[in-house]
Design a protein around this motif. Sequence first.
Motif, mmCIF file in Angstrom:
data_model
loop_
_atom_site.group_PDB
_atom_site.id
_atom_site.type_symbol
_atom_site.label_atom_id
_atom_site.label_comp_id
_atom_site.label_asym_id
_atom_site.label_seq_id
_atom_site.Cartn_x
_atom_site.Cartn_y
_atom_site.Cartn_z
ATOM 1 N N TYR A 189 0.761 -1.126 -0.167
ATOM 2 C CA TYR A 189 0.048 0.266 -0.025
ATOM 3 C C TYR A 189 0.863 1.331 -0.021
ATOM 4 C CZ TYR A 189 -4.626 -2.115 0.649
ATOM 5 O OH TYR A 189 -5.672 -2.923 0.708
ATOM 6 N N ILE A 190 2.052 1.283 0.517
ATOM 7 C CA ILE A 190 2.927 2.501 0.690
ATOM 8 C C ILE A 190 3.408 2.635 -0.692
ATOM 9 C CG2 ILE A 190 5.110 3.082 1.512
ATOM 10 C CD1 ILE A 190 4.654 1.853 3.998
ATOM 11 N N ASN A 191 3.910 1.520 -1.336
ATOM 12 C CA ASN A 191 4.274 1.629 -2.525
ATOM 13 C C ASN A 191 3.367 1.911 -3.669
ATOM 14 O OD1 ASN A 191 7.059 0.617 -2.868
ATOM 15 N ND2 ASN A 191 6.694 -1.526 -2.471
ATOM 16 N N ASP A 192 2.091 1.885 -3.321
ATOM 17 C CA ASP A 192 1.242 2.261 -4.366
ATOM 18 C C ASP A 192 0.962 3.785 -4.237
ATOM 19 O OD1 ASP A 192 0.629 0.033 -5.359
ATOM 20 O OD2 ASP A 192 -1.373 -0.058 -4.233
ATOM 21 N N VAL A 193 1.249 4.605 -3.276
ATOM 22 C CA VAL A 193 0.918 5.951 -3.279
ATOM 23 C C VAL A 193 2.349 6.808 -3.058
ATOM 24 C CG1 VAL A 193 -1.446 5.714 -2.540
ATOM 25 C CG2 VAL A 193 0.390 5.812 -0.654
ATOM 26 N N ALA A 194 3.378 6.197 -2.682
ATOM 27 C CA ALA A 194 4.128 7.144 -1.851
ATOM 28 C C ALA A 194 4.920 7.817 -3.090
ATOM 29 C CB ALA A 194 5.543 6.124 -1.358
ATOM 30 N N GLY A 195 5.053 7.116 -4.330
ATOM 31 C CA GLY A 195 6.090 8.007 -5.513
ATOM 32 C C GLY A 195 5.032 8.784 -6.463
ATOM 33 N N VAL A 196 3.815 8.622 -5.881
ATOM 34 C CA VAL A 196 2.922 9.314 -7.049
ATOM 35 C C VAL A 196 1.930 10.298 -6.416
ATOM 36 C CG1 VAL A 196 2.877 7.314 -8.711
ATOM 37 C CG2 VAL A 196 1.330 7.351 -6.805
ATOM 38 N N TYR A 197 1.164 10.999 -7.112
ATOM 39 C CA TYR A 197 -0.068 11.648 -6.530
ATOM 40 C C TYR A 197 -1.167 10.897 -6.085
ATOM 41 C CZ TYR A 197 2.382 15.651 -8.590
ATOM 42 O OH TYR A 197 3.472 16.615 -9.169
ATOM 43 N N ASN A 198 -1.853 11.277 -5.016
ATOM 44 C CA ASN A 198 -2.715 10.255 -4.695
ATOM 45 C C ASN A 198 -4.060 11.403 -4.073
ATOM 46 O OD1 ASN A 198 -1.930 11.135 -1.658
ATOM 47 N ND2 ASN A 198 -0.203 10.373 -2.592
ATOM 48 N N ASN A 199 -4.946 10.794 -3.766
ATOM 49 C CA ASN A 199 -6.087 11.388 -3.120
ATOM 50 C C ASN A 199 -6.133 11.665 -1.733
ATOM 51 O OD1 ASN A 199 -6.600 8.918 -2.461
ATOM 52 N ND2 ASN A 199 -8.988 9.047 -2.654
ATOM 53 N N LEU A 200 -4.935 11.990 -1.198
ATOM 54 C CA LEU A 200 -5.017 12.065 0.323
ATOM 55 C C LEU A 200 -5.806 13.231 0.719
ATOM 56 C CD1 LEU A 200 -3.229 11.771 2.773
ATOM 57 C CD2 LEU A 200 -1.870 13.490 2.203
ATOM 58 N N GLU A 201 -6.035 14.310 0.023
ATOM 59 C CA GLU A 201 -7.081 15.340 0.519
ATOM 60 C C GLU A 201 -7.862 15.646 -0.553
ATOM 61 O OE1 GLU A 201 -5.470 18.665 2.524
ATOM 62 O OE2 GLU A 201 -4.887 17.314 4.418
ATOM 63 N N MET A 202 -8.365 14.914 -1.355
ATOM 64 C CA MET A 202 -9.344 15.013 -2.299
ATOM 65 C C MET A 202 -10.537 14.101 -2.263
ATOM 66 S SD MET A 202 -8.683 15.821 -6.281
ATOM 67 C CE MET A 202 -9.630 17.457 -6.729
ATOM 68 N N ASN A 203 -11.683 14.550 -2.225
ATOM 69 C CA ASN A 203 -12.832 13.841 -2.553
ATOM 70 C C ASN A 203 -13.066 13.579 -4.090
ATOM 71 O OD1 ASN A 203 -15.456 12.930 -2.849
ATOM 72 N ND2 ASN A 203 -16.117 14.169 -0.945
ATOM 73 N N GLU B 195 -15.131 11.996 -5.714
ATOM 74 C CA GLU B 195 -16.549 11.847 -5.932
ATOM 75 C C GLU B 195 -17.074 13.237 -6.452
ATOM 76 O OE1 GLU B 195 -19.797 9.500 -6.930
ATOM 77 O OE2 GLU B 195 -18.145 8.534 -5.677
ATOM 78 N N GLU B 196 -16.869 14.130 -5.485
ATOM 79 C CA GLU B 196 -17.223 15.526 -5.672
ATOM 80 C C GLU B 196 -16.222 16.553 -6.680
ATOM 81 O OE1 GLU B 196 -20.159 16.240 -4.402
ATOM 82 O OE2 GLU B 196 -20.580 14.312 -3.412
ATOM 83 N N GLY B 197 -15.164 15.934 -6.533
ATOM 84 C CA GLY B 197 -13.961 16.757 -7.189
ATOM 85 C C GLY B 197 -13.569 17.815 -6.450
ATOM 86 N N GLU B 198 -13.767 17.880 -5.024
ATOM 87 C CA GLU B 198 -13.212 19.038 -4.173
ATOM 88 C C GLU B 198 -12.553 18.480 -3.095
ATOM 89 O OE1 GLU B 198 -17.018 19.701 -2.458
ATOM 90 O OE2 GLU B 198 -17.839 20.775 -4.086
ATOM 91 N N ARG B 199 -11.975 19.330 -2.485
ATOM 92 C CA ARG B 199 -11.017 19.186 -1.175
ATOM 93 C C ARG B 199 -11.675 18.102 -0.260
ATOM 94 N NH1 ARG B 199 -7.636 22.860 3.119
ATOM 95 N NH2 ARG B 199 -6.973 20.951 3.896
ATOM 96 N N GLY B 200 -10.893 17.228 -0.004
ATOM 97 C CA GLY B 200 -11.275 16.193 0.985
ATOM 98 C C GLY B 200 -10.519 16.217 2.437
ATOM 99 N N SER B 201 -10.721 15.302 3.158
ATOM 100 C CA SER B 201 -9.866 15.161 4.441
ATOM 101 C C SER B 201 -9.019 13.905 4.253
ATOM 102 C CB SER B 201 -11.040 15.235 5.696
ATOM 103 O OG SER B 201 -10.249 14.521 6.705
ATOM 104 N N ARG B 202 -7.922 14.142 5.005
ATOM 105 C CA ARG B 202 -7.020 13.140 5.091
ATOM 106 C C ARG B 202 -7.690 11.797 5.882
ATOM 107 N NH1 ARG B 202 -1.217 14.587 5.437
ATOM 108 N NH2 ARG B 202 -1.902 16.354 4.670
ATOM 109 N N TYR B 203 -8.442 12.522 6.950
ATOM 110 C CA TYR B 203 -8.761 11.650 7.977
ATOM 111 C C TYR B 203 -9.892 10.723 7.510
ATOM 112 C CZ TYR B 203 -5.844 14.400 10.590
ATOM 113 O OH TYR B 203 -4.743 15.298 10.929
ATOM 114 N N GLN B 204 -10.533 11.078 6.399
ATOM 115 C CA GLN B 204 -11.467 10.178 5.837
ATOM 116 C C GLN B 204 -11.121 8.792 5.635
ATOM 117 O OE1 GLN B 204 -12.413 12.546 2.426
ATOM 118 N NE2 GLN B 204 -11.367 11.144 0.916
#
Length: 458
Positions: free
Chosen positions: A93-107, A109-118
């Motif tokens: 899972y680390i390998n999947d996201v560490a070297g690329v952009y990811n949806n850490l704080e993006m929703n 579905e809505e195309g809006e800012r999301g929360s990393r805590y979700q």
Amino acid sequence: MRENPIIDLIKQYNRAFVTDTVREVVADLRKELLTKSAEDESREQLTARIISRAVNLATIHSRGTLRQVINATGVVLHTNLGRAPLGDKAIAYINDVAGVYNNLEMNLEEGERGSRYQHVEALLCRTTGAEAALIVNNNAAAVLLGLNTLAKGRQVIVSRGQLIEIGGSFRIPDIMKLSGAELIEVGTTNKTHPADIKAAINENTGLLFMAHTSNFKIVGFTEEVALIDLVNIGGEYEIPIMQDLGSGVLLDLSKYGMSEEPTVQSCVKAGADVITFSGDKLLGGPQAGIIVGKKKYIEAMKKNQLLRALRVDKITIAALEGTLIEYLAGNPEHKVPVLNMLTKSEAELNKEAQLLMNRLKSKIANNPLVESISKGKTYDVVGGGAYPTYNMEGVAVEIRFRDHVLEQVTRNMRLQRPAIITRKQENALIISMRTLNRDNHQPIVNGLLEALEDINQK
Ligand SMILES: *Cc1c(COP(=O)(O)O)cnc(C)c1O
């Protein structure tokens, strides 16, 4: 200039780093020449020494200092050795996201800012049965955030038997002060009754706090207020309960003979409003502080400015998701390394010890410094402040040496790459099998060989 290794170094690293390194070597050499009566060494010889030392030093400095350690101590959660090693899925899972952009704080579905805590929240709720969850940097941060959010400027009641210190820098009274809450101690070191808690409650009481006394045990004439009693008192006076569980085990380990640790699920069920525990202790995941509990308290923590200073990175979130998935998949004993090590059977440990012993015997039994190689019982430890009085039966390979070289052997192995950390016991070197896997066997054999060769040459 003809073949100058320093020029090669500058090509490999940056110039400032190389000049710093050469300066360091020259300064050391100056000191050396001052103390020694200067033997006639030519300019060329000195230059050659400086160059060769600089090349060595640059190689060492440029590698960084964090490295692999082979843990042969039998201490499963060794805080000095990075606590829980991650499982395959967490690493994937680390390998999947560490070297690329990811949806850490993006929703997405809505195309809006999301929360990393979700991200891990639903997984944590599913695995623990809690209504809501939040993660922060470590459990110390979780306790700090909980106290600050729920009880800043108010009183927090704690039993005197639970004013714990964990590993030097985490002490309940200190963290309480830091959070802005006022500590109200009740009861005595060995006995605290529900009546003691009730008597201390007033209009300024913000929280009832319970800490799991994870790294020690008071035995004999003792009594603590049970979680269920605390929950009843909290209900009666409408005061929330926060429980610092420390290790936070999700799997019921009683069928493996380990029963003194309450599971997170059982504490949720018993009605604790907020529970905090570490991600890298018995859960077997990355360093993190996990907070689970009632939604209204978790939501209040999410709004606390302090959370910004305690927040976790994408790598932590990825590793935690990869770890928690194994609990949902239903086979964490095999997939989460910490649990796998804790639940190894004696037969399995014996088999591994036999294999390692055979390999060692064929390579070093004839070494003049080796007196004996044998296999025997030992006691392993859970570590990480969990199950403090529980000695797990383990199996170890024991090596005895001649000429009092034990100390030299263990030091030499410690300084290798990978470093090999063993245990000493009554003049024997102990290699406990519980914290090893099959891949570690060959490096251990090689490491011992190398250590013995180095000592023989001296
Ligand atoms: C380990 C422990 C802590 C500290 O947790 P970290 O994740 O190391 O910050 C706090 N409380 C208890 C009871 C613990 O066992």
